[in-house]
Design a protein around this motif. Structure first.
Motif, mmCIF file in Angstrom:
data_model
loop_
_atom_site.group_PDB
_atom_site.id
_atom_site.type_symbol
_atom_site.label_atom_id
_atom_site.label_comp_id
_atom_site.label_asym_id
_atom_site.label_seq_id
_atom_site.Cartn_x
_atom_site.Cartn_y
_atom_site.Cartn_z
ATOM 1 N N UNK A 142 0.822 -1.213 0.000
ATOM 2 C CA UNK A 142 0.000 0.000 0.000
ATOM 3 C C UNK A 142 0.854 1.260 0.000
ATOM 4 N N UNK A 143 2.002 1.200 0.662
ATOM 5 C CA UNK A 143 2.854 2.384 0.785
ATOM 6 C C UNK A 143 3.436 2.812 -0.555
ATOM 7 N N UNK A 144 3.760 1.858 -1.413
ATOM 8 C CA UNK A 144 4.381 2.205 -2.696
ATOM 9 C C UNK A 144 3.371 2.230 -3.845
ATOM 10 N N UNK A 145 2.086 2.178 -3.519
ATOM 11 C CA UNK A 145 1.060 2.202 -4.554
ATOM 12 C C UNK A 145 1.165 3.515 -5.330
ATOM 13 N N UNK A 146 1.540 3.446 -6.578
ATOM 14 C CA UNK A 146 1.778 4.634 -7.396
ATOM 15 C C UNK A 146 3.212 4.741 -7.833
ATOM 16 N N UNK A 147 4.136 4.127 -7.081
ATOM 17 C CA UNK A 147 5.556 4.032 -7.452
ATOM 18 C C UNK A 147 6.211 5.386 -7.703
ATOM 19 N N UNK A 148 5.794 6.399 -6.962
ATOM 20 C CA UNK A 148 6.445 7.697 -7.077
ATOM 21 C C UNK A 148 7.735 7.698 -6.263
ATOM 22 N N UNK A 154 7.383 8.102 -2.583
ATOM 23 C CA UNK A 154 6.833 6.909 -1.936
ATOM 24 C C UNK A 154 7.908 5.852 -1.713
ATOM 25 N N UNK A 155 8.768 5.654 -2.694
ATOM 26 C CA UNK A 155 9.839 4.669 -2.559
ATOM 27 C C UNK A 155 10.772 5.060 -1.422
ATOM 28 N N UNK A 156 11.094 6.353 -1.328
ATOM 29 C CA UNK A 156 11.964 6.833 -0.257
ATOM 30 C C UNK A 156 11.314 6.607 1.113
ATOM 31 N N UNK A 157 10.027 6.958 1.226
ATOM 32 C CA UNK A 157 9.320 6.739 2.486
ATOM 33 C C UNK A 157 9.206 5.274 2.834
ATOM 34 N N UNK A 158 8.969 4.431 1.819
ATOM 35 C CA UNK A 158 8.833 2.996 2.064
ATOM 36 C C UNK A 158 10.139 2.391 2.558
ATOM 37 N N UNK A 165 3.831 10.125 2.476
ATOM 38 C CA UNK A 165 4.173 9.823 1.084
ATOM 39 C C UNK A 165 3.099 9.064 0.300
ATOM 40 N N UNK A 166 2.318 8.158 0.892
ATOM 41 C CA UNK A 166 1.359 7.403 0.065
ATOM 42 C C UNK A 166 0.087 8.195 -0.210
ATOM 43 N N UNK A 167 -0.887 7.543 -0.825
ATOM 44 C CA UNK A 167 -2.194 8.146 -1.025
ATOM 45 C C UNK A 167 -2.797 8.513 0.338
ATOM 46 N N UNK A 168 -3.636 9.530 0.343
ATOM 47 C CA UNK A 168 -4.190 10.031 1.599
ATOM 48 C C UNK A 168 -4.931 8.931 2.348
#
Length: 527
Positions: free
Chosen positions: A168-174, A177-181, A257-260
């Motif tokens: 769920x955290x990397x959903x979108x692969x921005x 998001x990768x850094x936060x994951x 970082x992920x979707x709201x």
């Protein structure tokens, strides 16, 4: 030579022979429902338009099941189902007591609210990458952690929810998001490793992983086994998962970082599983060691709530700001663990339930601020009071609740914590709770003044004008879960008696696990 086949086997020595009642199935259904419906979603992965209604059906059934299970536990006490019908402590126990069921019900409510919001938040690409199956897998892990009666399976359900949370955290692969994951994964995997080491250490000492069996055996090992070392390992592992000081930095670095809707579910659920595990292990299994380490836990709690409050004051991004608010709340819950006693532990459980509902709602409010105002930055958004007055009033109520102001749900657990701290003479802990609450109030006042009350945004913000046309139906789907969660927050603030009684009863069940043990060993003792 083979034994005579005519000799009847005595299965009663190894198996539960009594038929399972409906109540036993209620205890295991939360995990079964989520896994089964998650599998169905994977089978229809090419029909992403079916995913929202199927997931909402599953989560509605989950809420209903957990509500029925709560009524059963309130009326009759803890319920245990032994998987595979093996007699305890050899089989895997699913044990639903009041603490676990209250947490599971609150978690299922926010998951349903999140799925409602996700209908317009998660687009076709997000559905195709598995948002809804991952959400159901996350809920299987969360409910499993709350309802398991086996400490190794607590570790297993932690792993289940972590695996789904990574997806769920990397959903979108921005890139963000990768850094936060990465930060999220490293610290949580370290905590998981410590947890697994502690579980192995525990098994080496007691020869069992069943929590009821351990609770019975602990008094025999208090003087001979290194239980203080074991307790310290568990406290460190669960504190890392709960984002307590000094290992809290991963949360504000990743939750924005992920979707709201993903951030909302994480803020409402994940850290509370760490707090629940701390309550279960330290209050129910190792009360003597908890008492000996109470000052250390209280110091960590005070620093956690103060770091969270000061960190919230320093933020310009609303999502980062809410990450520090989550941390401050963890400090309040840990204070209840440190103080001990039914009043303080009940206050920690009350605060956890309040935080599950409130933090999910606040992150969804942040999503609406970003949609209406065009930015998550306080220096670029303003005029929301004029653009959306009803939404602004709801947000103000949630801000008051998060600050611990009456008549909202956040006031009561803080009042109970202050009372419990005064009773033991911990004035410095009283000061930490009150100062943290005061700073949090200032921080939320700052957010409200900048985002809602200020008439015009600066630096090219939207200035209260909707950033993009949104269909009225989509707005209703986004606002419905916020309204529902706010309703719970207001209701438990105005009428807290029933929840206070339930949480105090839950705390009593942790400090005196006799009913918990009897649900696992009806005959009064382990074989």
């Amino acid at each position: 030579m083979a034994a005579p086949t005519s000799t009847p086997a005595d299965y009663a020595a190894a198996y539960v022979m009594e038929p399972m009642t409906a109540a036993h199935w209620l205890a295991v259904m939360p995990m079964a429902l989520c896994i089964a419906f998650g599998a169905i979603l994977m089978m229809i992965r090419h029909r992403t338009d079916w995913h929202p209604p199927v997931a909402l059906t599953a989560l509605a059934l989950l809420v209903l099941n957990n509500a029925m299970l709560l009524m059963k536990v309130l009326n009759d006490g803890p319920v245990t189902m032994m998987m595979g019908r093996w007699l305890p402590p050899f089989g895997i126990a699913i044990t639903a007591d009041l603490t676990g069921v209250l947490m599971a019900l609150a978690a299922s409510i926010v998951a349903f609210a999140g799925a409602l919001y996700a209908q317009v938040e998660i687009n076709t690409s997000g559905r195709r990458y598995g948002f809804y199956p991952l959400l159901l897998l996350l809920m299987a892990g969360v409910c499993g952690a709350f309802l398991t009666g086996d400490i190794f399976n607590l570790y297993v359900w932690f792993e289940v929810l972590l695996i789904s949370s990574f997806g769920l955290l990397i959903l979108g692969s921005e890139r963000e998001q990768i850094d936060g994951a990465l930060k999220y994964a490293v610290l949580n995997l370290m905590a998981t490793t410590l947890f697994l080491i502690a579980v192995g250490y525990l098994y080496a000492i007691f020869g069992t992983l069943n929590m009821a069996d351990i609770a019975m055996k602990v008094p025999q090992y208090t003087e001979t086994a290194p239980l203080m070392t074991l307790s310290a390992l568990f406290i460190l592992a669960f504190s890392m998962k709960a984002a307590a000081f000094p290992v809290n930095f991963w949360l504000p670095a990743s939750y924005h970082t992920p979707r709201v809707v993903v951030s909302a579910l994480f803020a409402g659920l994940l850290t509370k599983v760490g707090v629940y595990a701390l309550l279960r292990v330290m209050v129910m299994l190792f009360p003597v060691e908890r008492e000996a380490l109470s000052f250390v836990i209280a110091l960590v709690a005070a620093l956690t709530m103060l770091i969270g409050a000061f960190g919230a004051l320093a933020q310009n991004d609303i999502r980062r700001f809410l990450g520090f608010v989550v941390i401050a709340g963890i400090g309040n819950m840990m204070a209840g663990v440190a103080i001990g006693g039914d009043m303080a532990v009940g206050a920690a459980i009350f605060y956890a339930l309040h935080s599950i509902l409130l933090m999910t709602a606040l992150y969804l409010v942040a999503g609406e601020i970003g949609r209406i105002g065009g930015s998550f930055r306080l220096d670029r958004v303003g005029g929301l009071w004029i653009a959306a007055p009803a939404f602004s009033a709801i947000s103000l109520a949630l801000f008051f609740a998060a600050s611990g102001l009456p008549p909202f749900s956040g006031f009561w657990p803080k009042a109970l914590l202050v009372k419990a701290s005064i009773d033991i003479g911990a004035w410095w802990l009283v000061a930490a709770v009150l100062v943290s609450g005061f700073l949090t109030t200032i921080a939320f006042g700052r957010v409200f003044l900048f985002s809602f009350w200020r008439p015009v945004a600066v630096e090219g913000g939207a200035g209260g004008v909707v950033s993009a046309p949104v269909p009225a139906g989509a707005v209703r789907w986004r606002m419905a879960p916020i309204v529902v969660l706010t309703g719970f927050v207001v209701w438990f603030g105005l009428f807290p008696d029933s929840l206070i009684v339930a949480t105090q009863q839950a705390a009593a069940g942790l400090s005196d696990p006799t009913a918990y043990i009897r649900s696992v060993f009806p005959e009064g003792g382990a074989p």
